[in-house]
Scaffold this motif. Structure first.
Motif, PDB file in Angstrom:
ATOM      1  N   LEU A 121       0.781  -1.179   0.193  1.00 48.05           N
ATOM      2  CA  LEU A 121      -0.011  -0.058  -0.087  1.00 48.05           C
ATOM      3  C   LEU A 121       0.892   1.299   0.127  1.00 48.05           C
ATOM      4  O   LEU A 121       0.761   2.137  -0.677  1.00 48.05           O
ATOM      5  N   MET A 122       1.894   1.102   0.779  1.00 49.09           N
ATOM      6  CA  MET A 122       2.789   2.372   0.832  1.00 49.09           C
ATOM      7  C   MET A 122       3.350   2.372  -0.439  1.00 49.09           C
ATOM      8  O   MET A 122       3.759   3.545  -0.918  1.00 49.09           O
ATOM      9  N   TYR A 123       3.679   1.339  -1.140  1.00 47.72           N
ATOM     10  CA  TYR A 123       4.502   1.261  -2.477  1.00 47.72           C
ATOM     11  C   TYR A 123       3.650   1.764  -3.838  1.00 47.72           C
ATOM     12  O   TYR A 123       4.144   2.591  -4.181  1.00 47.72           O
ATOM     13  N   ASP A 124       2.478   1.499  -3.532  1.00 54.13           N
ATOM     14  CA  ASP A 124       1.535   1.971  -4.380  1.00 54.13           C
ATOM     15  C   ASP A 124       1.307   3.462  -4.323  1.00 54.13           C
ATOM     16  O   ASP A 124       0.591   4.041  -5.537  1.00 54.13           O
ATOM     17  N   THR A 125       1.380   4.033  -3.262  1.00 50.49           N
ATOM     18  CA  THR A 125       0.870   5.311  -2.966  1.00 50.49           C
ATOM     19  C   THR A 125       2.056   6.351  -2.816  1.00 50.49           C
ATOM     20  O   THR A 125       2.035   7.633  -3.004  1.00 50.49           O
ATOM     21  N   MET A 126       3.262   5.699  -2.536  1.00 53.09           N
ATOM     22  CA  MET A 126       4.362   6.796  -2.068  1.00 53.09           C
ATOM     23  C   MET A 126       4.918   7.817  -3.295  1.00 53.09           C
ATOM     24  O   MET A 126       5.421   8.948  -3.232  1.00 53.09           O
ATOM     25  N   GLY A 127       4.695   7.369  -4.643  1.00 51.14           N
ATOM     26  CA  GLY A 127       5.101   7.793  -5.824  1.00 51.14           C
ATOM     27  C   GLY A 127       4.255   8.974  -6.226  1.00 51.14           C
ATOM     28  O   GLY A 127       4.571   9.533  -7.548  1.00 51.14           O
ATOM     29  N   GLY A 128       3.246   9.222  -5.658  1.00 54.54           N
ATOM     30  CA  GLY A 128       2.274  10.395  -5.970  1.00 54.54           C
ATOM     31  C   GLY A 128       1.326   9.564  -7.190  1.00 54.54           C
ATOM     32  O   GLY A 128       1.058   8.403  -7.067  1.00 54.54           O
ATOM     33  N   PRO A 133      -1.536  -0.333 -11.973  1.00 57.05           N
ATOM     34  CA  PRO A 133      -2.708  -0.885 -11.213  1.00 57.05           C
ATOM     35  C   PRO A 133      -2.030  -1.004  -9.691  1.00 57.05           C
ATOM     36  O   PRO A 133      -0.939  -1.355  -9.693  1.00 57.05           O
ATOM     37  N   GLY A 134      -2.875  -0.929  -8.922  1.00 58.91           N
ATOM     38  CA  GLY A 134      -2.616  -1.322  -7.414  1.00 58.91           C
ATOM     39  C   GLY A 134      -2.512  -2.757  -7.086  1.00 58.91           C
ATOM     40  O   GLY A 134      -2.840  -3.454  -8.224  1.00 58.91           O
ATOM     41  N   GLN A 135      -2.297  -3.197  -6.055  1.00 64.08           N
ATOM     42  CA  GLN A 135      -2.024  -4.642  -5.675  1.00 64.08           C
ATOM     43  C   GLN A 135      -3.530  -5.161  -5.545  1.00 64.08           C
ATOM     44  O   GLN A 135      -4.457  -4.667  -5.340  1.00 64.08           O
ATOM     45  N   LYS A 136      -3.173  -6.499  -5.639  1.00 61.82           N
ATOM     46  CA  LYS A 136      -4.500  -7.463  -6.009  1.00 61.82           C
ATOM     47  C   LYS A 136      -4.307  -8.666  -5.231  1.00 61.82           C
ATOM     48  O   LYS A 136      -3.142  -9.187  -5.501  1.00 61.82           O
ATOM     49  N   TYR A 161       1.429  -7.372  -8.111  1.00 58.62           N
ATOM     50  CA  TYR A 161       1.594  -5.639  -7.895  1.00 58.62           C
ATOM     51  C   TYR A 161       2.451  -5.516  -9.052  1.00 58.62           C
ATOM     52  O   TYR A 161       3.039  -6.239  -9.881  1.00 58.62           O
ATOM     53  N   TYR A 162       2.563  -4.128  -9.403  1.00 55.61           N
ATOM     54  CA  TYR A 162       3.336  -3.685 -10.696  1.00 55.61           C
ATOM     55  C   TYR A 162       4.471  -2.761 -10.403  1.00 55.61           C
ATOM     56  O   TYR A 162       4.430  -2.090  -9.478  1.00 55.61           O
ATOM     57  N   ASP A 163       5.278  -3.002 -11.374  1.00 54.43           N
ATOM     58  CA  ASP A 163       6.645  -2.276 -11.344  1.00 54.43           C
ATOM     59  C   ASP A 163       6.577  -1.848 -12.870  1.00 54.43           C
ATOM     60  O   ASP A 163       5.834  -1.798 -13.660  1.00 54.43           O
ATOM     61  N   ALA A 164       7.934  -1.598 -13.240  1.00 52.87           N
ATOM     62  CA  ALA A 164       7.978  -1.111 -14.699  1.00 52.87           C
ATOM     63  C   ALA A 164       9.513  -1.713 -15.214  1.00 52.87           C
ATOM     64  O   ALA A 164      10.379  -1.694 -14.187  1.00 52.87           O
ATOM     65  N   GLN A 165       9.590  -1.811 -16.305  1.00 56.63           N
ATOM     66  CA  GLN A 165      10.815  -2.238 -16.756  1.00 56.63           C
ATOM     67  C   GLN A 165      11.240  -1.499 -18.158  1.00 56.63           C
ATOM     68  O   GLN A 165      10.524  -0.989 -18.778  1.00 56.63           O
TER      69      GLN A 165
END
Length: 565
Positions: A121-128, A133-136, A161-165
């Motif tokens: 939840l922190m990871y999903d919201t800390m970057g603004g 998508p958020g966690q499922k 959860y999602y990141d980028a590459q």
């Protein structure tokens, strides 16, 4: 960034006076050159080998906040990285940086799901603002539907959860090309051999063209040392004492075919020391990484059999059908430039970066992680402001899209029309768009006069022959290894590791670079020996034995001096 531009830039190095000379063609150095150029400064970037030849082509290829850094309470680092991830996805490089899903398998009942969910939840919201998508949350059955390759006993549930590459080498090269577009002189195969001094200050560098052995002096108000794991070596060359020490940590990755692991998402797995990623990569999976100290050849870190066995052991602990050595298509090893700390474990060393003005006219930057390169670059350029005449403008690189970004989304919508116009499959066009963005027109234009260039590379059908030509004419490739290892990823994506197409690629390059038969033969021989040395090193049990095998291969750049900085 072709042969003509390089010849002109070599003259400029000798004739012009620069505000800033950046040493190091990794992502931090390329970022610093772009940052300085877009502030209106006169900039030169010099690199002894090729753009992204070191760490910046050998990462996990993720733009990520670093989920594990939350546990280490490095909240500011995670927040900064997530903000940068968002910028890349939405504004600066949407053609190169893509969202990628991961499954986090849960193995402990009761406490692990709420604990991990709170972290995510922190990871999903800390970057603004968030463009992924958020966690499922998933039950064990739901997680197995998403990743059928997992053992049923390997988890009790999971969280997606999602990141980028991104292709790190292509991204770094694009940052450097963007710097060149804004006026920076970008020179590869240009080795720093010494520093110029005026009284007690650094006033420039001495450089050597490692293609011709010609040397010139480059005058500048300030020099930025952005050489990563070579930071300490360059510091010794300058005659000064560094403010921090850089420690090299080796990370090894293996590449396996996509059909060996049946899954819709990547995975992040806990190990006893750190985490292990299984990352989707086109028709492949990248599995990594290791985390061990390295004290040998900085240019050619070697993967050992022990490194590869470690990765196979840990990923096989959760796979229903285990991987074997025969499944491995490619292997690569890179070095992280970590700021040395109190801990003896490299996985615990800080990924924060440090900037120091080590002498008047000389700034060093080290540490950090790929994702935060833009912030690191801005800090390094800020640090040279006392040495640069006049008032320095603020950094604006958060507003400067990389080459290929403008118009990318519209072209994605036009992929079918582009495919029809060039006689290619829409899948091929989308693949090209994700490598070149709006520069796709220039890449494909090579086929107007030479239609054969729109055919695939022999033995490497994922790439067009036009891409080889473009790498030489626009992307600064000067040697066969530059193309097979960094402009494309043939060296890790095919079991032959580029050997089977080396002659064909060298002949395409020869037309652009003016090679004769003798040069073609030498380039193919040097590349083939490099692959053989890497294969041999990967059967050795120790770093020392692997390093001895890898170091036996010849250099493509024949006039390089040791140590290389």
């Amino acid at each position: 960034m072709g042969p003509t531009e390089r010849a002109e830039n070599w003259k400029r190095l000798e004739q012009d006076e620069f505000d800033v000379v950046v040493i190091g063609g990794g992502v931090t150095g390329a970022g610093a050159a772009l940052d300085a150029a877009t502030r209106g400064l006169r900039v030169a970037l010099v690199e002894a080998r090729d753009l992204a030849a070191g760490t910046s082509s050998r990462s996990s290829k993720l733009f990520h906040g670093g989920l594990r850094y939350l546990e280490q309470l490095e909240f500011s680092l995670v927040r900064e990285a997530l903000r940068e991830r968002e910028l890349m996805l939405t504004r600066l490089a949407p053609h190169l940086v893509k969202p990628v899903p991961f499954l986090y398998p849960l193995t402990r009942r009761f406490w692990e799901r709420p604990y991990t969910a709170a972290g995510l939840l922190m990871y999903d919201t800390m970057g603004g603002a968030r463009s992924v998508p958020g966690q499922k949350h998933l039950s064990r059955a739901g997680a197995l539907r998403m990743v059928p390759a997992l053992k049923r006993s390997a988890m009790i549930g999971g969280i997606r959860y999602y990141d980028a590459q991104a292709d790190d080498a292509r991204h770094t090269m694009t940052v450097a090309r963007t710097a060149a577009r804004y006026g920076a002189v970008v020179m590869t195969s240009t080795q720093v051999t010494g520093f110029l001094r005026e009284a007690d200050r650094i006033a420039g560098v001495k450089v050597r063209d490692v293609e011709t052995a010609e040397e010139v002096e480059v005058r500048a108000h300030a020099v930025i040392n952005a050489t990563g794991v070579w930071t300490d070596e360059l510091q010794k060359l300058s005659g000064g004492r560094g403010r921090f020490r850089v420690r090299s940590s080796k990370g090894v990755h293996i590449v396996v075919p996509r059909d060996r692991i049946v899954a819709e998402t990547g995975m992040i797995l806990r190990t006893e020391k750190s985490v292990l990623f299984v990352i989707p990569w086109g028709n492949h999976w990248i599995i990594g990484t290791t985390d061990t100290d390295w004290h040998l050849d900085l240019a050619h870190p070697s993967a050992t059999k022990a490194d590869i066995d470690y990765l196979l052991e840990h990923v096989n602990s959760v796979l229903a059908t285990p991987l074997t050595h025969d499944d491995i298509e490619g292997v690569y090893a890179g070095l992280r430039p970590l700021l040395a700390g109190e801990s003896e474990e490299s996985s615990k060393l800080s990924r924060e970066h440090a900037v120091a003005r080590v002498a008047p006219g000389l700034v060093a930057i080290a540490g950090g992680k790929y994702t935060t390169y833009r912030v690191m670059a801005a800090d390094a350029v800020d640090a040279v402001s006392p040495d640069v005449p006049g008032r320095m403008a603020s950094s604006i690189t958060d507003q400067v899209p990389l080459i290929g970004a403008d118009g990318y989304h519209a072209l994605v919508n036009q992929a079918d029309q582009l495919a029809g116009a060039h006689g290619l499959h829409p899948y091929r066009i989308r693949h090209l768009l994700d490598r070149y963005g709006s520069e796709i027109h220039e890449v494909l234009s090579a086929g107007d006069e030479r239609p054969d260039l729109l055919k695939p590379v022999p033995a490497a059908p994922n790439y067009l022959q036009a891409e080889i030509v473009y790498a030489c004419s626009h992307e600064g490739a000067m040697h066969l290894e530059d193309v097979l290892t960094r402009r494309t990823r043939i060296s890790i994506e095919y079991p032959h590791r580029g050997v089977d197409c080396a002659d064909a690629v060298a002949r395409l390059m020869a037309v652009e670079l003016g090679w004769d038969e003798e040069t073609i033969a030498r380039e193919v021989a040097v590349y083939t020996q490099r692959v053989e040395a890497e294969r041999d090193s990967q059967t050795e049990p120790s770093d020392q034995a692997a390093d001895a095998k890898r170091s036996a291969a010849p250099e493509a750049r024949i006039s390089l001096l040791e140590p290389v900085v």
